[in-house]
Motif scaffolding. Structure first.
Motif, mmCIF file in Angstrom:
data_model
loop_
_atom_site.group_PDB
_atom_site.id
_atom_site.type_symbol
_atom_site.label_atom_id
_atom_site.label_comp_id
_atom_site.label_asym_id
_atom_site.label_seq_id
_atom_site.Cartn_x
_atom_site.Cartn_y
_atom_site.Cartn_z
ATOM 1 N N ASN A 443 1.079 -0.402 0.197
ATOM 2 C CA ASN A 443 -0.198 -1.104 0.382
ATOM 3 C C ASN A 443 -0.761 -1.575 -0.959
ATOM 4 O O ASN A 443 -1.865 -1.164 -1.371
ATOM 5 N N PRO A 444 -0.012 -2.483 -1.659
ATOM 6 C CA PRO A 444 -0.456 -2.929 -2.990
ATOM 7 C C PRO A 444 -1.781 -3.699 -2.956
ATOM 8 O O PRO A 444 -2.590 -3.583 -3.883
ATOM 9 N N ASN A 445 -2.004 -4.480 -1.887
ATOM 10 C CA ASN A 445 -3.250 -5.264 -1.821
ATOM 11 C C ASN A 445 -4.474 -4.349 -1.740
ATOM 12 O O ASN A 445 -5.475 -4.555 -2.430
ATOM 13 N N GLN A 446 -4.368 -3.354 -0.867
ATOM 14 C CA GLN A 446 -5.487 -2.408 -0.725
ATOM 15 C C GLN A 446 -5.701 -1.612 -2.018
ATOM 16 O O GLN A 446 -6.837 -1.314 -2.389
ATOM 17 N N LEU A 447 -4.583 -1.305 -2.712
ATOM 18 C CA LEU A 447 -4.692 -0.569 -3.979
ATOM 19 C C LEU A 447 -5.463 -1.389 -5.006
ATOM 20 O O LEU A 447 -6.358 -0.882 -5.696
ATOM 21 N N ALA A 448 -5.128 -2.686 -5.069
ATOM 22 C CA ALA A 448 -5.791 -3.565 -6.040
ATOM 23 C C ALA A 448 -7.281 -3.679 -5.726
ATOM 24 O O ALA A 448 -8.125 -3.648 -6.636
ATOM 25 N N GLN A 449 -7.594 -3.825 -4.427
ATOM 26 C CA GLN A 449 -9.006 -3.935 -4.043
ATOM 27 C C GLN A 449 -9.774 -2.650 -4.356
ATOM 28 O O GLN A 449 -10.912 -2.674 -4.824
#
Length: 488
Positions: A443-449
Motif C-alpha cells: 500500500n505505497p499510496n496510503q503510506l505516502a499519504q
C-alpha cells in the motif's frame, strides 16, 4: 416530588395513587387446608371439604403461609405484629363457597413498612420512599368461567382457599412511573424472599389500582379502584387512562363516584363494574373458628435468619466491586440474574468486566436464543474462564466473541476451544513485524499519504494488519509496532 401532571383545560392536575397488591403465597398447601396449590390443574381437582365449605369443616392455619408473610414483612422493614387475628368478611359470590372470606381487617399480621424505589432508570440515585400500610393474610376465592358454555357459567374452586398476602401501600405515588417502579421492586423482593413467584400472567400477583386527582396542594379527591390488573405495564396504562378520565369529567362539571372499575388491556381503558362498598357493608367480625395468631421469639428469629441478601444490599455490594449503578440495578432486578452474576464473581471474574460482559454479550445472546438466564448454555464458571483468557492476553475482544459463539453452540470449555481451533492471540513482535512490512509494501499510496500528514490512515493499516493475521494479533502490539514502522 414527581413533576407528572395531567394538563386540563383549567390547568394542571396532580394524580394520587395507591396500590393493593394481592400476592399468592408460595406453599404446597392452602391457607387453611391440605389441598395442593399447583397452577394449571384440571378444574376442581384441588379442592378439599374445607375449601368447598362442607358443613362441620374447620380451618387449620398453615404455618408455612404465616412464615412467608412474616419474612415478606421483614424484607420491607415492616413492623411484625406478634399478635394478630383473622376476621370474616361477609359477602355472597358464586366462587365463594363459604359465603365469607377469612381475612384480617383490624389486627393484621404485618404493620407499617416501606419501599424505596427509583422511578427513572437513567437516574437510579433519585429515590422515592413509598409507605406500606400493612400486609394481611387472607384466603383467595375460586374462579368463575364464563366461556365454557353459551348460557351457563362454571366455577373452578382450585384457587379457593389459596393463601394471599394483601400488601397495601400508602397513597404516596404521584405518577404511572412511580407506581410501575413500586410494583417492579415489590415483585423483585417477593421473588428474592421466595414468598411469591410473581407470575402476574398466571394471576399469582395482581394489583388493585386506586386513583384520584386533585389540583396541586388541594385535599385528596374521590378515588376509584381498578381491580385485578395483572402486569406492570397495564397498571401504568390504567393509571394514565383513569386519571385523564377523572380530569375530563371534573372539568365538565361532573362528579367522581367511588366505585370499582375494570381495565381492558385491548383498549387501554377502564370501565365501571360496581359502586364501591364501604367496609361496614361486609359485616366484619372475628372468625370464631380460629384462635388469634401469637408469634414467639424463636419463630420470628428463624424467619429473620432465613432472609437472603435483598436487592438493595446486593446492588450496593456490586457497586463496591466496581459495577456502575445502572448495571447493578439491571443485574439485581431479577433474582435469577443476580444469582448467576454472584456465581460469576465467586468464580473469580472482576466486577466491572464481568458486569459489562453479562449486560452486553450474555444478555444479547440469551435474547437471540429466547432463553432466560437460568437456561444459559454457558455456566458462570465457563464465563469466568473466558474472561480470564481475555484478561491475560490469550484472547482479544473479537476472538473472545468467536469463542463465546462456539461455547453457546457446543457447551465446550473456552480453553479447549482456543486450543482445538487455534484461536490464541499472538503478541510475537517478530511475526507481527513481518505482516506489517508486507502490508506497508502493498500500500505505497496510503503510506505516502500517511507520512504526508493524513494520520487518519493509521486505522487503515491497523485493519489491514489484523485482517492479514485473522484477528489473532494483539491489538496493543500491532498499534505499537505500526507506529514505529510507519514512521520509517
Amino acid at each position: 416530588m414527581s413533576d407528572y401532571r395531567i394538563q386540563g383545560d383549567t390547568g394542571e392536575w396532580e394524580v394520587v395513587i395507591g396500590l393493593e397488591v394481592h400476592a399468592q403465597v408460595t406453599s404446597n398447601a392452602k391457607l387453611f387446608s391440605g389441598s395442593a396449590t399447583a397452577f394449571g390443574a384440571e378444574p376442581n381437582t384441588q379442592v378439599s371439604l374445607v375449601d368447598a365449605a362442607m358443613p362441620g369443616m374447620l380451618p387449620v392455619p398453615n404455618r408455612e403461609c404465616i412464615r412467608q408473610a412474616v419474612r415478606t414483612g421483614m424484607a420491607i422493614d415492616a413492623q411484625i405484629n406478634r399478635w394478630s387475628r383473622f376476621d370474616r368478611k361477609n359477602y355472597f359470590y358464586a366462587d365463594l363457597p363459604q359465603g365469607y372470606q377469612i381475612s384480617q381487617l383490624y389486627h393484621p399480621l404485618v404493620g407499617e413498612g416501606h419501599l424505596d424505589v427509583s422511578p427513572d432508570d437513567k437516574n437510579p440515585e433519585a429515590v422515592k420512599r413509598i409507605g406500606i400500610e400493612r400486609i394481611h393474610v387472607e384466603q383467595d376465592a375460586g374462579k368463575l368461567m364464563h366461556d365454557q358454555h353459551p348460557t351457563r357459567s362454571y366455577v373452578d374452586l382450585n384457587r379457593s382457599g389459596v393463601a394471599l398476602m394483601e400488601i397495601v401501600s400508602r397513597p404516596d405515588m404521584r405518577s404511572p412511573a412511580e407506581a410501575g417502579a413500586y410494583l417492579t421492586k415489590l415483585r423483585s423482593i417477593l421473588r428474592y424472599v421466595g414468598s411469591c413467584d410473581g407470575n402476574m400472567d398466571q394471576g399469582s400477583m395482581r394489583a388493585d389500582v386506586n386513583v384520584s386527582v386533585r389540583k396541586p396542594g388541594e385535599p385528596l379527591g374521590t378515588r376509584t379502584e381498578t381491580k385485578n390488573v395483572n402486569s406492570v405495564r397495564f397498571v401504568m396504562q390504567a393509571i394514565e387512562h383513569e386519571a385523564k378520565r377523572q380530569v375530563a369529567l371534573l372539568e365538565e362539571g361532573g362528579t367522581i363516584v367511588q366505585e370499582t372499575r375494570l381495565f381492558n388491556p385491548d383498549t387501554g381503558q377502564t370501565r365501571s363494574m360496581r359502586s364501591k362498598e364501604d367496609a361496614h357493608d361486609y359485616r366484619y367480625f372475628p372468625d370464631p373458628d380460629l384462635l388469634p395468631l401469637e408469634l414467639d421469639e424463636a419463630f420470628v428469629a428463624e424467619c429473620r435468619a432465613s432472609l437472603p441478601e435483598l436487592p438493595d444490599a446486593k446492588r450496593q455490594r456490586y457497586e463496591a466491586a466496581g459495577v456502575s449503578a445502572y448495571q447493578a440495578g439491571v443485574l439485581t432486578a431479577e433474582v435469577e440474574s443476580a444469582r448467576w452474576f454472584d456465581a460469576l464473581l465467586a468464580a473469580g471474574a472482576p466486577g466491572a468486566q464481568a458486569a459489562n460482559w453479562v449486560s452486553s454479550e450474555l444478555f444479547g445472546a440469551l435474547n437471540r436464543l429466547g432463553k432466560g438466564i437460568e437456561e444459559s448454555p454457558v455456566s458462570p464458571s465457563a464465563a469466568a474462564e473466558l474472561l480470564a483468557l481475555v484478561a491475560d492476553g490469550t484472547l482479544s475482544g473479537s476472538l473472545a466473541k468467536q469463542v463465546f459463539e462456539v461455547m453457546l453452540e457446543t457447551g465446550e470449555a473456552p480453553a479447549a476451544i482456543v486450543e482445538a481451533r487455534g484461536l490464541k492471540q499472538t503478541s510475537d513482535t517478530g511475526a507481527i513485524d513481518v505482516v506489517i512490512a508486507d502490508v506497508i509494501a502493498k500500500n505505497p499510496n496510503q503510506l505516502a499519504q500517511y507520512r504526508g500528514g493524513k494520520e487518519a490512515l493509521f486505522g487503515f493499516f491497523v485493519g489491514q494488519t489484523m485482517k492479514a493475521m485473522g484477528g489473532k494479533a494483539n491489538p496493543g502490539v500491532v498499534n505499537e509496532r505500526l507506529k514505529a514502522m510507519l514512521a520509517g
